[in-house]
Design a protein around this motif. Structure first.
Motif, PDB file in Angstrom:
ATOM      1  N   SER A 134       4.504 -20.049  -7.642  1.00  0.00           N
ATOM      2  CA  SER A 134       4.481 -21.330  -6.953  1.00  0.00           C
ATOM      3  C   SER A 134       3.634 -21.166  -5.697  1.00  0.00           C
ATOM      4  N   ARG A 135       2.639 -22.004  -5.557  1.00  0.00           N
ATOM      5  CA  ARG A 135       1.729 -21.877  -4.417  1.00  0.00           C
ATOM      6  C   ARG A 135       2.484 -21.951  -3.084  1.00  0.00           C
ATOM      7  N   GLU A 136       3.469 -22.828  -3.014  1.00  0.00           N
ATOM      8  CA  GLU A 136       4.164 -23.041  -1.737  1.00  0.00           C
ATOM      9  C   GLU A 136       5.415 -22.168  -1.565  1.00  0.00           C
ATOM     10  N   ARG A 137       6.059 -21.739  -2.656  1.00  0.00           N
ATOM     11  CA  ARG A 137       7.364 -21.103  -2.538  1.00  0.00           C
ATOM     12  C   ARG A 137       7.365 -19.600  -2.802  1.00  0.00           C
ATOM     13  N   ALA A 138       6.353 -19.077  -3.467  1.00  0.00           N
ATOM     14  CA  ALA A 138       6.355 -17.658  -3.822  1.00  0.00           C
ATOM     15  C   ALA A 138       6.017 -16.783  -2.620  1.00  0.00           C
ATOM     16  N   VAL A 139       6.699 -15.650  -2.523  1.00  0.00           N
ATOM     17  CA  VAL A 139       6.422 -14.627  -1.514  1.00  0.00           C
ATOM     18  C   VAL A 139       6.577 -13.268  -2.186  1.00  0.00           C
ATOM     19  N   LEU A 140       5.562 -12.421  -2.079  1.00  0.00           N
ATOM     20  CA  LEU A 140       5.622 -11.075  -2.633  1.00  0.00           C
ATOM     21  C   LEU A 140       5.314 -10.055  -1.553  1.00  0.00           C
ATOM     22  N   GLY A 141       5.822  -8.845  -1.729  1.00  0.00           N
ATOM     23  CA  GLY A 141       5.499  -7.807  -0.769  1.00  0.00           C
ATOM     24  C   GLY A 141       6.184  -6.494  -1.080  1.00  0.00           C
ATOM     25  N   GLN A 142       5.611  -5.438  -0.567  1.00  0.00           N
ATOM     26  CA  GLN A 142       6.185  -4.088  -0.641  1.00  0.00           C
ATOM     27  C   GLN A 142       6.385  -3.620   0.796  1.00  0.00           C
ATOM     28  N   PRO A 155       4.524   0.545  -7.795  1.00  0.00           N
ATOM     29  CA  PRO A 155       3.416  -0.259  -7.275  1.00  0.00           C
ATOM     30  C   PRO A 155       2.214   0.558  -6.820  1.00  0.00           C
ATOM     31  N   SER A 156       2.445   1.770  -6.309  1.00  0.00           N
ATOM     32  CA  SER A 156       1.305   2.595  -5.894  1.00  0.00           C
ATOM     33  C   SER A 156       0.466   3.014  -7.085  1.00  0.00           C
ATOM     34  N   THR A 157       1.080   3.060  -8.258  1.00  0.00           N
ATOM     35  CA  THR A 157       0.393   3.459  -9.481  1.00  0.00           C
ATOM     36  C   THR A 157      -0.161   2.252 -10.237  1.00  0.00           C
ATOM     37  N   ARG A 158       0.552   1.127 -10.186  1.00  0.00           N
ATOM     38  CA  ARG A 158       0.107  -0.065 -10.918  1.00  0.00           C
ATOM     39  C   ARG A 158      -0.912  -0.904 -10.146  1.00  0.00           C
ATOM     40  N   LEU A 159      -0.708  -1.066  -8.847  1.00  0.00           N
ATOM     41  CA  LEU A 159      -1.512  -2.023  -8.088  1.00  0.00           C
ATOM     42  C   LEU A 159      -3.013  -1.725  -8.085  1.00  0.00           C
ATOM     43  N   PRO A 160      -3.462  -0.459  -7.983  1.00  0.00           N
ATOM     44  CA  PRO A 160      -4.913  -0.248  -7.958  1.00  0.00           C
ATOM     45  C   PRO A 160      -5.629  -0.815  -9.178  1.00  0.00           C
ATOM     46  N   GLY A 161      -5.003  -0.749 -10.335  1.00  0.00           N
ATOM     47  CA  GLY A 161      -5.624  -1.306 -11.529  1.00  0.00           C
ATOM     48  C   GLY A 161      -5.508  -2.811 -11.625  1.00  0.00           C
ATOM     49  N   ILE A 162      -4.632  -3.397 -10.815  1.00  0.00           N
ATOM     50  CA  ILE A 162      -4.414  -4.843 -10.857  1.00  0.00           C
ATOM     51  C   ILE A 162      -5.225  -5.559  -9.784  1.00  0.00           C
ATOM     52  N   VAL A 163      -5.186  -5.042  -8.552  1.00  0.00           N
ATOM     53  CA  VAL A 163      -5.860  -5.729  -7.441  1.00  0.00           C
ATOM     54  C   VAL A 163      -7.043  -4.939  -6.881  1.00  0.00           C
ATOM     55  N   GLY A 164      -7.213  -3.687  -7.305  1.00  0.00           N
ATOM     56  CA  GLY A 164      -8.263  -2.839  -6.746  1.00  0.00           C
ATOM     57  C   GLY A 164      -7.710  -1.896  -5.691  1.00  0.00           C
ATOM     58  N   ARG A 165      -8.437  -0.835  -5.425  1.00  0.00           N
ATOM     59  CA  ARG A 165      -7.970   0.236  -4.542  1.00  0.00           C
ATOM     60  C   ARG A 165      -7.733  -0.236  -3.108  1.00  0.00           C
ATOM     61  N   GLY A 166      -8.707  -0.924  -2.540  1.00  0.00           N
ATOM     62  CA  GLY A 166      -8.581  -1.342  -1.148  1.00  0.00           C
ATOM     63  C   GLY A 166      -7.439  -2.315  -0.923  1.00  0.00           C
ATOM     64  N   ARG A 167      -7.299  -3.283  -1.822  1.00  0.00           N
ATOM     65  CA  ARG A 167      -6.231  -4.255  -1.668  1.00  0.00           C
ATOM     66  C   ARG A 167      -4.877  -3.634  -1.944  1.00  0.00           C
ATOM     67  N   ALA A 168      -4.824  -2.643  -2.834  1.00  0.00           N
ATOM     68  CA  ALA A 168      -3.571  -1.921  -3.047  1.00  0.00           C
ATOM     69  C   ALA A 168      -3.134  -1.239  -1.759  1.00  0.00           C
ATOM     70  N   PHE A 169      -4.076  -0.598  -1.069  1.00  0.00           N
ATOM     71  CA  PHE A 169      -3.751   0.013   0.217  1.00  0.00           C
ATOM     72  C   PHE A 169      -3.257  -1.037   1.211  1.00  0.00           C
ATOM     73  N   GLU A 170      -3.916  -2.180   1.249  1.00  0.00           N
ATOM     74  CA  GLU A 170      -3.510  -3.230   2.196  1.00  0.00           C
ATOM     75  C   GLU A 170      -2.082  -3.688   1.938  1.00  0.00           C
ATOM     76  N   ILE A 171      -1.737  -3.885   0.670  1.00  0.00           N
ATOM     77  CA  ILE A 171      -0.388  -4.336   0.315  1.00  0.00           C
ATOM     78  C   ILE A 171       0.645  -3.278   0.656  1.00  0.00           C
ATOM     79  N   LEU A 172       0.362  -2.028   0.306  1.00  0.00           N
ATOM     80  CA  LEU A 172       1.357  -0.960   0.435  1.00  0.00           C
ATOM     81  C   LEU A 172       1.457  -0.408   1.844  1.00  0.00           C
ATOM     82  N   LEU A 173       0.335  -0.328   2.562  1.00  0.00           N
ATOM     83  CA  LEU A 173       0.349   0.250   3.901  1.00  0.00           C
ATOM     84  C   LEU A 173       0.629  -0.780   4.986  1.00  0.00           C
ATOM     85  N   GLY A 174       0.338  -2.051   4.712  1.00  0.00           N
ATOM     86  CA  GLY A 174       0.613  -3.101   5.698  1.00  0.00           C
ATOM     87  C   GLY A 174       2.058  -3.551   5.685  1.00  0.00           C
ATOM     88  N   GLY A 175       2.700  -3.505   4.520  1.00  0.00           N
ATOM     89  CA  GLY A 175       4.101  -3.894   4.416  1.00  0.00           C
ATOM     90  C   GLY A 175       4.355  -5.358   4.731  1.00  0.00           C
TER      91      GLY A 175
END
Length: 284
Positions: A134-142, A155-175
């Motif tokens: 849902s554009r307005e209601r969904a929230v995801l995060g690690q 997620p550290s193993t799946r995300l790079p193949g889904i969103v790419g290496r840099g964005r995986a780092f952003e999701i996992l390291l930014g929290g």
């Protein structure tokens, strides 16, 4: 093959719209927390799907529009996991095994994200085949980095193949939290749909896919899985690293601070967990 006795889950409702189209609606208290009972029941659900052989699509949604699956319940009773095959290393490995089974299930799995899916909730969504938000209601995060922990459910193993290496780092390291629109832009979800259209869109897509030949769907999924799924060994290694991390300092102290501040309880802290947990544990 002898089918197992049918079961009545307590953490979600199972609706068989047809022989080919099943719906799982999570409904476990005010936050839809994942616990050992839900873990066992989801393993049993996959048993049912595999035994049935005619299920083409399983759609996962939530009865709670604020929380799809908030996260795993910290400190919850692990004893229900005794119902599963014993794991010599740790009962936590049953969560990693569940997500591996979910990805490899013969049925096409679709997540309908309308609410928050953080931590293990995000891990569950990432293990499914298709994610709509849902554009307005969904929230995801690690958020695990905020308590000095490594995400355990892949997620550290799946995300790079889904969103790419840099964005995986952003999701996992930014929290931080990702709303539906940003999650779509990053590829964290397939598509973000306006909330007023969300239920109709997801239901129509799931029903459409379920009408195709079940064997053909399973074969297509098998080829895509072979080209895209990470190795089981890597996924289980990630869970072992999580187990080690949460048993050492500073994670034990930081987790205690988060729980004292409202982590795992209904309220503003959980609603804004991505920012609040980092603030309480000293990241900002």
């Amino acid at each position: 093959m002898t089918k197992r006795d049918s079961f009545t889950p307590t953490r979600f409702e199972l609706t068989r719209h047809s022989g080919a189209f099943w719906r799982v609606t999570f409904d476990n208290g005010p936050l839809n927390l994942i616990d050992a009972v839900m873990n066992v029941e989801l393993h049993r659900l996959i048993d049912e799907i595999e035994d049935d052989g005619q299920v083409a699509v399983v759609l996962f949604d939530s009865a709670n529009h604020e929380y799809f699956l908030a996260h795993y319940e910290a400190g919850s009773d692990m004893s229900p996991l005794d119902a599963l095959e014993p794991s010599a290393a740790s009962p936590w490995l049953h969560w990693a095994s569940l997500l591996i089974r979910l990805s490899k299930s013969p049925a096409v799995t679709i997540t309908a994200l309308r609410g928050r899916a953080r931590g293990a909730g995000s891990e569950f969504a990432l293990a499914t085949d298709i994610r709509f938000a849902s554009r307005e209601r969904a929230v995801l995060g690690q958020f695990e980095v905020a308590v000095a922990a490594i995400p355990g459910g892949g997620p550290s193993t799946r995300l790079p193949g889904i969103v790419g290496r840099g964005r995986a780092f952003e999701i996992l390291l930014g929290g931080e939290d990702f709303d539906g629109e940003l999650a779509e832009r990053y590829g964290y979800v397939n598509r973000a749909v306006p909330d007023t259209e969300f239920v109709k869109f997801v239901d129509a897509f799931a029903a459409r896919v379920s009408r195709f030949d079940v064997r053909t769907l399973a074969e297509i999924k098998g080829f895509v899985n072979a080209a895209s799924l990470p190795d089981d060994v890597a996924l289980k290694a990630e869970m072992r690293a999580f187990i080690e991390a949460v048993d050492r300092e500073p994670a034990t102290t930081l987790i205690g601070k988060g729980l004292k501040a409202g982590w795992g309880q209904p309220g503003e802290f959980e609603l804004n967990l991505g920012s609040q947990l980092a603030k309480v544990t000293g990241a900002r």
